[in-house]
Enzyme design. Sequence first.
Site, mmCIF file in Angstrom:
data_model
loop_
_atom_site.group_PDB
_atom_site.id
_atom_site.type_symbol
_atom_site.label_atom_id
_atom_site.label_comp_id
_atom_site.label_asym_id
_atom_site.label_seq_id
_atom_site.Cartn_x
_atom_site.Cartn_y
_atom_site.Cartn_z
ATOM 1 N N SER A 203 1.091 -1.107 0.009
ATOM 2 C CA SER A 203 -0.209 -0.359 0.173
ATOM 3 C C SER A 203 0.546 0.952 0.304
ATOM 4 O O SER A 203 0.437 2.375 -0.342
ATOM 5 C CB SER A 203 -1.052 0.199 1.380
ATOM 6 O OG SER A 203 -0.335 0.379 2.697
ATOM 7 N N GLY B 254 0.444 -7.424 -23.552
ATOM 8 C CA GLY B 254 0.919 -8.269 -24.609
ATOM 9 C C GLY B 254 1.951 -7.490 -25.697
ATOM 10 O O GLY B 254 2.630 -7.311 -26.433
ATOM 11 N N TRP C 68 6.002 -8.298 -20.108
ATOM 12 C CA TRP C 68 6.859 -9.883 -19.444
ATOM 13 C C TRP C 68 6.751 -10.470 -20.929
ATOM 14 O O TRP C 68 6.015 -10.452 -22.106
ATOM 15 C CB TRP C 68 5.828 -10.772 -18.510
ATOM 16 C CG TRP C 68 4.380 -10.969 -18.902
ATOM 17 C CD1 TRP C 68 3.152 -9.973 -18.700
ATOM 18 C CD2 TRP C 68 3.875 -13.023 -18.447
ATOM 19 N NE1 TRP C 68 2.256 -10.860 -19.178
ATOM 20 C CE2 TRP C 68 2.273 -11.888 -18.967
ATOM 21 C CE3 TRP C 68 3.975 -13.638 -19.015
ATOM 22 C CZ2 TRP C 68 0.961 -13.028 -19.019
ATOM 23 C CZ3 TRP C 68 3.890 -15.125 -18.609
ATOM 24 C CH2 TRP C 68 1.707 -14.498 -19.449
ATOM 25 N N ARG D 81 9.756 -4.916 -29.922
ATOM 26 C CA ARG D 81 10.959 -6.032 -30.368
ATOM 27 C C ARG D 81 12.167 -5.481 -31.135
ATOM 28 O O ARG D 81 11.875 -4.769 -32.095
ATOM 29 C CB ARG D 81 10.766 -7.287 -30.914
ATOM 30 C CG ARG D 81 9.314 -7.679 -30.398
ATOM 31 C CD ARG D 81 9.390 -8.326 -29.467
ATOM 32 N NE ARG D 81 10.558 -9.648 -29.354
ATOM 33 C CZ ARG D 81 10.840 -10.746 -29.128
ATOM 34 N NH1 ARG D 81 10.159 -10.777 -27.936
ATOM 35 N NH2 ARG D 81 11.713 -11.349 -29.496
ATOM 36 N N SER E 52 -1.403 -7.789 -33.428
ATOM 37 C CA SER E 52 -2.855 -7.926 -32.196
ATOM 38 C C SER E 52 -2.520 -8.629 -30.796
ATOM 39 O O SER E 52 -2.713 -9.860 -30.188
ATOM 40 C CB SER E 52 -3.208 -8.828 -32.479
ATOM 41 O OG SER E 52 -4.433 -8.297 -33.940
ATOM 42 N N ARG F 280 2.840 -13.016 -30.940
ATOM 43 C CA ARG F 280 4.302 -13.123 -31.915
ATOM 44 C C ARG F 280 3.720 -13.692 -33.257
ATOM 45 O O ARG F 280 3.859 -14.992 -32.755
ATOM 46 C CB ARG F 280 5.359 -13.779 -30.613
ATOM 47 C CG ARG F 280 6.058 -12.580 -29.925
ATOM 48 C CD ARG F 280 6.880 -13.579 -28.910
ATOM 49 N NE ARG F 280 7.316 -13.621 -28.803
ATOM 50 C CZ ARG F 280 8.995 -14.762 -27.914
ATOM 51 N NH1 ARG F 280 8.535 -14.024 -26.935
ATOM 52 N NH2 ARG F 280 10.128 -14.786 -28.144
HETATM 53 C C1 WTA Z 1 5.331 -7.707 -25.861
HETATM 54 C C2 WTA Z 1 3.528 -12.251 -24.204
HETATM 55 C C3 WTA Z 1 4.792 -3.683 -24.179
HETATM 56 C C4 WTA Z 1 6.972 -7.570 -25.684
HETATM 57 C C5 WTA Z 1 3.250 -12.350 -22.432
HETATM 58 C C6 WTA Z 1 7.201 -9.316 -25.703
HETATM 59 C C7 WTA Z 1 5.159 -5.600 -24.438
HETATM 60 C C8 WTA Z 1 6.275 -9.619 -26.224
HETATM 61 C C9 WTA Z 1 4.360 -5.723 -23.361
HETATM 62 C C10 WTA Z 1 6.214 -11.186 -25.796
HETATM 63 C C11 WTA Z 1 3.428 -4.401 -22.731
HETATM 64 C C12 WTA Z 1 4.517 -8.027 -23.980
HETATM 65 N N1 WTA Z 1 3.896 -3.648 -22.641
HETATM 66 N N2 WTA Z 1 5.342 -5.039 -24.782
HETATM 67 N N3 WTA Z 1 2.898 -4.536 -21.565
HETATM 68 N N4 WTA Z 1 3.985 -6.899 -23.099
HETATM 69 N N5 WTA Z 1 5.272 -7.078 -24.578
HETATM 70 O O1 WTA Z 1 5.899 -14.279 -25.521
HETATM 71 O O2 WTA Z 1 7.847 -6.819 -27.435
HETATM 72 O O3 WTA Z 1 3.249 -13.394 -26.650
HETATM 73 O O4 WTA Z 1 8.535 -9.061 -25.823
HETATM 74 O O5 WTA Z 1 3.892 -12.532 -24.213
HETATM 75 O O6 WTA Z 1 4.750 -9.272 -26.222
HETATM 76 O O7 WTA Z 1 5.281 -11.627 -25.790
HETATM 77 P P1 WTA Z 1 4.577 -13.080 -25.683
#
Ligand code: WTA
Length: 651
Positions: free
Chosen positions: A29, A391, A418, A519, A527, A530
């Site tokens: 908090s 994502g 992440w 990236r 969308s 990856r």
């Molecule tokens: C991108 C998805 C900006 C990033 C969980 C990463 C993000 C790739 C974000 C991983 C965020 C994920 N802001 N970019 N909050 N979260 N990315 O393995 O380029 O499908 O390397 O995992 O998504 O994609 P993955």
Amino acid sequence: MSKKASFVEIDENTEIKPSKAFSKYARVSSMAQYKRMHAESIEKPHLFWAREAKELKWQKKWDKVLNWEAPYAEWFKGGKLNVCENAVDRHVEEGRGNKAAIIWEGEPGDKRILTYQQLQREVCRMANVLTNQGVKPKDCVLIYMPMVPEATIAMLACARIGAVHSIVFGGFSSESIKDRLEDSKAVAVITADGSWRRGSVVPLKDNMDEALKGNKDVKSVIVLKRCENDVKMKKGRDFWWHKQTAKVPAKHTPKGFSAEHPLFILYTSGSTGKPKGILHTSGGYMVGTYTTCKYIFDMQEDDVYWCTADVGWITGHSYITYGPLLNGVTQIMYEGGPNYPDWGRFWSIIEEYGVTIFYTAPTAIRAFIKAGDEFVDKYDLSSLRLLGTVGEPINPAAWAWYYNKIGGGRCPIVDTWWQTETGAIMISPLPGCTPIKPGTATLPFFGVDAAILDEEGNECKPDQPGRLVIRKPWPSMLRTIYGDKKRYKDTYWSDYDGMYTAGDGAKKDKKGNVYIIGRLDDVLNVSGHRLGTAEIESALVAHPAVAEAAVIGKPHEIKGESIVCFVTLKGDYKETDELKTELRNHIGKVIGAIAKPDAIHFAPAGLPKTRSGKIMRRLLKELVNTGKVTGNVTTLEDSKVIDALEKSLKG
Ligand code: WTA
């Protein structure tokens, strides 16, 4: 907490502090508390993580919290546990047996509620079925399912018997399944007759049959009846889910497996043509997903949580199946598209079930904005208390709309960064303490030592872009690329000594907030999914008409990035629109519908290359974005190529 909606004026400099009402009940908090806990998690990880891990059930306690010999980590070595027991049985034992674990809504409108006790019975049945089929610990089971509770049941049943699941997203094609079957050497498959998508049936079993042609490893295929579409069942190999589960007891004793026992493989795109099988193990992944849900989503006993991802992606693994169930929360699972029957579907679900925590992707938010506010205005969203995104980077306009229109100006947004590889959220606000700002995932989570480095390995100054690295191991980290230790080391641990490189470009502001730029490798984010440009290129050159192909990403208003292909045809083929359509469909067939490009351009004079033969994607990008090439072309082998491309783009 006030449920009244308010409107906040937002631009990229807006900083919003958590409300007192939220902080009062949150797990963390104040920033002082966050800083104290973060410092401990970095300086004394054994103390920090032992305390978190103790909240879960271990059949045998670990001897050592962390064994680290870069790039190989062992977490909770010597410990024995069952991840499924922790996600399911533990809650029944603790008195949550009749609490709803999964509230599910099918696309056609059918509904189901599974309590923790019912979930336990179903998981036990499937564990018994798999055992009867001869599936053993460490065997791989490939799952290709719609978004139905059975997808989660199948995952948990694998975990329960120590089998390794490998999920293939339902939108992938037979050929993609085939590659993954071969690489993982799966011995069993769990699938369904079909899956609903915007009112029509995706024939999952037919796709699977195609993928299984010539396969010798898979001994049994378990098929869930979902859409009642016609399917062929091969005698001795294919079995109906409902018939098999009816024959076995709903009891099963969960055995403890070692903390480093493999839990799952999930394939993801990289910079080569072949997707990588990311391997996650049991103890660390369990602790990582449990802890991130607890602190970042601030999960409380009476929350109704909804993550709109598909279990086919890492978000569905960590934040549908594992993390929320490990926390004993009630969650919503929805089968279909966000715009079925119209763009109000998500909001109707939030109203109907009183969702309190909502986690979705920026691409969906942008699509909702485009669809129009009238779809939101019909519904009462006042149950919401926390919002999340994942994502891809979220643009300030989408963030502002999400904050005001969906969150009623009262819900914190956790922008969570992440990856499939990291297993759990790495950088994110904690909703009860971190000031939030559009476009930044803010600060590292506990145990995460994130830095931004330049090419020489020096830390970047505030606002200077560089490469995002993680300097210390964390519990939910990937352990290897399945079957390819060398590639694991080369891909993630070779840029800087002993550090994990994420493949993302990023910068930090003066306060340490991390902004993800995107990236750095040849991976597209379409969308929120990856896709490797190399994968799409290799699909294209597998077509008889294509001599050479190059694929690039182009910024897209809703998808974030769209796929643009350049192809040179072989001698006799004509550059026609029919051929473009054929090539699009061909990519769909080889990879899956999600990889179908938005545009295909012919490159009659060839692709722009350096004298050493490397395709200059930079020039293609410039051409697509501006219509011409102005940048440095001195290294270009043949400048006529560009003129021909400029013409082709205009035509
Ligand atoms: C991108 C998805 C900006 C990033 C969980 C990463 C993000 C790739 C974000 C991983 C965020 C994920 N802001 N970019 N909050 N979260 N990315 O393995 O380029 O499908 O390397 O995992 O998504 O994609 P993955």
